[in-house]
Design an enzyme around this catalytic site. Structure first.
Site, PDB file in Angstrom:
ATOM      1  N   ASP A   1     -14.857  32.083  35.974  1.00 36.53           N
ATOM      2  CA  ASP A   1     -15.431  32.941  37.008  1.00 36.53           C
ATOM      3  C   ASP A   1     -15.870  34.270  36.300  1.00 36.53           C
ATOM      4  OD1 ASP A   1     -14.944  31.893  39.192  1.00 36.53           O
ATOM      5  OD2 ASP A   1     -13.242  32.823  39.705  1.00 36.53           O
TER       6      ASP A   1
ATOM      7  N   ASP B   1      -1.888  30.632  46.303  1.00 39.36           N
ATOM      8  CA  ASP B   1      -0.816  29.690  45.819  1.00 39.36           C
ATOM      9  C   ASP B   1       0.151  29.383  46.904  1.00 39.36           C
ATOM     10  OD1 ASP B   1      -0.070  32.127  45.188  1.00 39.36           O
ATOM     11  OD2 ASP B   1       0.663  31.384  43.143  1.00 39.36           O
TER      12      ASP B   1
HETATM   13  O1  LIG Z   1     -11.679  35.662  40.851  1.00 41.97           O
HETATM   14  C1  LIG Z   1     -10.951  35.289  39.788  1.00 41.97           C
HETATM   15  C2  LIG Z   1      -9.531  36.072  39.828  1.00 41.97           C
HETATM   16  C3  LIG Z   1      -8.586  35.328  39.043  1.00 41.97           C
HETATM   17  N1  LIG Z   1      -8.850  33.918  38.480  1.00 41.97           N
HETATM   18  C4  LIG Z   1      -7.701  33.274  37.799  1.00 41.97           C
HETATM   19  O2  LIG Z   1      -6.384  33.367  38.463  1.00 41.97           O
HETATM   20  C5  LIG Z   1      -5.407  33.346  37.359  1.00 41.97           C
HETATM   21  C6  LIG Z   1      -4.308  34.307  37.696  1.00 41.97           C
HETATM   22  O3  LIG Z   1      -4.866  35.540  37.522  1.00 41.97           O
HETATM   23  P1  LIG Z   1      -4.138  36.842  36.898  1.00 41.97           P
HETATM   24  O4  LIG Z   1      -4.685  38.064  36.798  1.00 41.97           O
HETATM   25  O5  LIG Z   1      -3.608  36.276  35.616  1.00 41.97           O
HETATM   26  O6  LIG Z   1      -2.855  36.836  37.799  1.00 41.97           O
HETATM   27  P2  LIG Z   1      -1.083  36.576  37.811  1.00 41.97           P
HETATM   28  O7  LIG Z   1      -0.586  37.758  38.735  1.00 41.97           O
HETATM   29  O8  LIG Z   1      -0.627  36.453  36.390  1.00 41.97           O
HETATM   30  O9  LIG Z   1      -1.188  35.315  38.485  1.00 41.97           O
HETATM   31  C7  LIG Z   1      -0.284  34.889  39.345  1.00 41.97           C
HETATM   32  O10 LIG Z   1      -0.583  35.156  40.670  1.00 41.97           O
HETATM   33  C8  LIG Z   1      -1.960  34.630  41.251  1.00 41.97           C
HETATM   34  C9  LIG Z   1      -1.827  34.938  42.600  1.00 41.97           C
HETATM   35  O11 LIG Z   1      -1.938  36.487  42.761  1.00 41.97           O
HETATM   36  C10 LIG Z   1      -1.678  33.179  41.112  1.00 41.97           C
HETATM   37  O12 LIG Z   1      -3.137  32.674  41.488  1.00 41.97           O
HETATM   38  C11 LIG Z   1      -1.519  32.441  39.673  1.00 41.97           C
HETATM   39  O13 LIG Z   1      -1.565  31.399  39.819  1.00 41.97           O
HETATM   40  C12 LIG Z   1      -0.249  33.319  39.250  1.00 41.97           C
HETATM   41  O14 LIG Z   1       0.176  32.965  37.814  1.00 41.97           O
HETATM   42  C13 LIG Z   1      -6.080  33.567  35.904  1.00 41.97           C
HETATM   43  O15 LIG Z   1      -6.294  32.398  35.561  1.00 41.97           O
HETATM   44  C14 LIG Z   1      -7.743  34.110  36.368  1.00 41.97           C
HETATM   45  O16 LIG Z   1      -8.555  33.806  35.798  1.00 41.97           O
HETATM   46  C15 LIG Z   1      -9.944  33.391  38.824  1.00 41.97           C
HETATM   47  O17 LIG Z   1     -10.329  32.264  38.265  1.00 41.97           O
HETATM   48  N2  LIG Z   1     -10.971  34.236  39.518  1.00 41.97           N
END
Ligand SMILES: O=c1ccn([C@@H]2O[C@H](COP(=O)(O)OP(=O)(O)O[C@H]3O[C@H](CO)[C@@H](O)[C@H](O)[C@H]3O)[C@@H](O)[C@H]2O)c(=O)[nH]1
Ligand SMILES: [Mn+2]
Length: 668
Positions: free
Chosen positions: A150, A381
């Site tokens: 992204d 999710d």
């Molecule tokens: O516009 C976006 C924003 C995020 N992501 C991806 O989403 C994932 C999760 O983002 P992160 O910033 O790591 O958030 P976390 O809070 O660690 O993620 C948890 O919480 C998210 C929901 O808030 C879920 O989508 C994830 O699967 C879950 O691991 C990463 O791989 C990002 O690269 C995208 O692909 N596009």
């Protein structure tokens, strides 16, 4: 041949997975009795509040009502949380039975990995996850790995191009020696060369050299801020990045870096390599892109044209595979003859590999990780999981003792709180939307499951109760207003019992899960911080959004921090460092309780009245005392620390002002 067939025959009647109760019948029964006693006490507390409510015009009437509302919230919330404790089951997959019966009929699997920003999520970390996914113990001709970027970054694309080459060495190396984990950076960091196995040692140092060279090429390119011409000439894909491309404004880019249909896609041993695809979906500034959910949907569309596998595994870019058999484990739930057709998705708990010994930010708390695609919510999710489950398919929660995936946990308090805010905000949005489990799930999923979802969806509103409990009793103590029963009164018992029972049980549960006493204590602190800041602000923001005044955002969790910060994290020192409204709230609560505790003690010491009168101050003094103990690191950060992670003095002044104002204000 015949013995193999025999084994197959013998095997075919047995289930591919087993579900059994996590604890014995008598333990479960004892818990039910215990829960009942807590429930009775909760009701007694409510009764007390109703019986002794101060009359109109009497001081403290409104605070009393506030406390009552908080206790109602806590009580109902506690009832909801019982759904997760009632019938705990454990699932055991049998991957050896799977191999015996289905080895030659294993389905295709598409693995989706999401990344969104090459600065916050450095390519070198992303490719570790990619390589771990490519080297699953699974027929490579049935495996396709898709990276969705992204960030639309040519650095990420370049790193993936490097992967397509390095994989030729990494995959055979992993498979030959059955290595774990198969994420090279993690593997090389962990494993000191094993001198017993000379062949391994020799090959390892060769592969390690290749890895380090690749890593340094990627890092150089990123540092220099551009891809040199001679690299660009190596792959036609780079031509997609012309000067007009911007992060939020570009055409869709799809590049197949390894194509399993191509007979030349083999590793150095001549074995087939899995398909590897780079995708950066089209983005236009005026069009909402729906964050990760949007990215997942783009992945589904693109993969359906390339490999179109019936099974999809979704990983965040920092979530490497820690067990190369995890795919096979999951497949047991889908391919079981009797129950498999009902399985919609298998979810694993979110685990982290950078947790400090006592887990200072209490990261191990989030429960599920699954795949999801419903739009308009930063926790796509959860809402998608609910939608799928309500269509009659069953999700499987699988929590193996060898963690299947490991991600990166937040390493500063600010990161951790920002992440908590996004989650709690998204989850409360679901509760208020048409997806509210009690409405959307009504008649479709069991009441217990509806309640189970709400444990998470209600984090934001529950924060109001915690905030009230952290502030109101200490203000009342300052003003000498009674808010709890005297310790000698019988009414004090239910309060004491609920409090002790809840914490003793929580502690026992934590210890039995292998936590240390200190990590439990840390988790109590983080829960206080989260509830009074992240969840509370999430509540306010959700209400504002509900009124149509703002839009959903997704603040990425940063995956890199500087060395100084990292050192403090490793030493388990809380990281403040910046001034934010969240830190002001934390500091204010800490100072308010300190102040009222000292004055409360003075009240008791100077008490000349009858002994009963000062007894009413004992409960709020105990409460403030506990809050002070839990906040010790906050006082240190405010007054004693000199490092960059201390509380900035602006936060101190702001909170001193607020505490003074609050203590001068009359109480209603
Ligand atoms: O516009 C976006 C924003 C995020 N992501 C991806 O989403 C994932 C999760 O983002 P992160 O910033 O790591 O958030 P976390 O809070 O660690 O993620 C948890 O919480 C998210 C929901 O808030 C879920 O989508 C994830 O699967 C879950 O691991 C990463 O791989 C990002 O690269 C995208 O692909 N596009
Ligand atoms: Mn993450």
């Amino acid at each position: 041949m015949s013995t193999e067939n025999g084994a197959r025959e013998e095997n075919s009647g047995r289930s591919l997975f087993e579900t059994k109760a996590a604890e014995g019948g008598s333990v479960a029964a004892a818990y039910k009795v215990f829960a009942f006693t807590v429930l009775v006490s909760i009701v007694l507390i409510w009764l007390y509040r109703l019986t002794y409510i101060p009359g109109v015009g009497e001081p403290g009437r409104w605070v009393w009502i506030g406390m009552f509302v908080s206790e109602l919230l806590f009580g109902f919330y506690w009832i909801i949380t019982q759904s997760a404790r009632w019938n705990v089951v454990q699932r055991i997959p049998f991957k050896d039975r799977l191999s015996l019966r289905y080895e030659d009929k294993l389905p295709d699997v598409d693995i989706f990995i999401c990344t969104a920003d090459h600065v916050v999520e450095p390519p070198i970390m992303v490719i570790d996850t990619v390589l771990s996914a490519m080297s699953y113990n699974y027929p490579p001709e049935k495996l396709s790995i898709y990276l969705s970027d992204d960030g639309g970054s040519e650095f990420t694309f370049y790193a993936l191009l490097e992967v397509s080459d390095f994989a030729k060495y990494w995959l055979p190396f992993c498979k030959k020696f059955k290595l774990e984990p198969r994420a090279p950076a993690v593997y090389f960091k962990r494993n000191i060369l094993d001198s017993h196995d000379l062949v391994l040692a020799q090959e390892e140092s060769k592969v390690k050299k290749l890895y380090e060279d690749m890593a340094s090429r990627i890092e150089t390119v990123v540092e220099e801020g551009g891809i040199p011409k001679e690299i660009k000439e190596k792959h036609k894909g780079f031509s997609e990045w012309n000067s007009l491309i911007a992060r939020n404004d570009h055409q869709s880019i799809v590049q197949i870096l390894i194509d399993r249909r191509n007979p030349n896609s083999v590793d150095i041993d001549g074995h087939q390599l899995p398909t590897l695809v780079y995708l950066s979906r089209e983005k236009r500034p005026q069009r909402p892109h729906h964050f990760k959910a949007g990215s997942m949907n783009a992945l589904i569309r693109v993969s359906s044209k390339i490999s179109n596998a019936p099974i999809i595994l979704n990983l965040d870019c920092d979530m490497y595979s820690n067990d190369s058999d995890a795919l096979r484990d999951s497949l047991c739930f889908f391919m079981d003859e009797k129950q498999g057709h009902r399985t919609s998705y298998v979810q694993y708990p979110q685990r982290y590999h950078n947790i400090t010994k006592h887990d200072i930010y209490s990261s191990v708390a989030r429960v599920v990780h699954q795949m999801g695609l419903v739009y308009g919510c930063p926790v796509e999710d959860i809402v998608t999981g609910l939608a799928i489950q309500c269509r009659g398919w069953r999700p499987i929660y699988h929590n193996p003792s060898r963690y299947a995936f490991l991600g990166i946990a937040a390493t500063t308090l600010d990161q951790s709180l920002v992440q908590s805010k996004r989650w709690s905000e998204g989850m409360f949005q679901i509760f208020l939307s048409k997806y509210c489990p009690f409405i959307y799930g009504h008649g479709k999923i069991k009441l217990g499951a509806q309640m189970g979802y709400c444990i998470y969806l209600l984090w934001a509103p529950i924060s109001l109760g915690t905030l009230c409990y952290a502030v109101a009793p200490s203000l009342c103590l300052l003003h000498g207003i009674r808010i709890f029963p005297e310790v000698s009164s019988l009414w004090f018992l239910p309060f004491a019992y609920v409090f002790v029972a809840k914490y003793a049980y929580g502690l026992a549960e934590a210890l039995s899960c292998g936590d240390t006493l200190k990590s439990w204590w840390n988790s109590q602190r983080i829960w206080l911080f989260r509830r009074t800041t992240a969840y509370f602000l999430a509540f306010i923001d959700t209400v504002i959004r509900q009124l149509g005044l703002s839009q959903t955002t997704f603040v990425l969790t940063p995956k890199v921090v500087d060395d100084d910060v990292m050192k403090r994290y490793e030493n388990e020192i809380l990281e403040f460092g910046s001034s934010s409204i969240m830190f002001t709230i934390i500091a204010t609560i800490a100072l308010l309780n300190l102040f009222s505790f000292l004055l409360g003690i003075r009240r008791v010491v100077l008490a000349t009245e009858s002994s009963r009168a000062f007894q009413q101050f004992i409960p709020p003094i105990i409460l403030s005392g506990l809050l002070i103990m839990i906040n010790i690191p906050v006082y240190q950060a405010l007054f004693f620390r000199t490092d960059k992670g201390r509380m900035p003095s602006s936060v101190l002044w702001k909170s001193v002002m607020i505490v003074s104002l609050a203590s001068l204000m009359p109480i209603y």
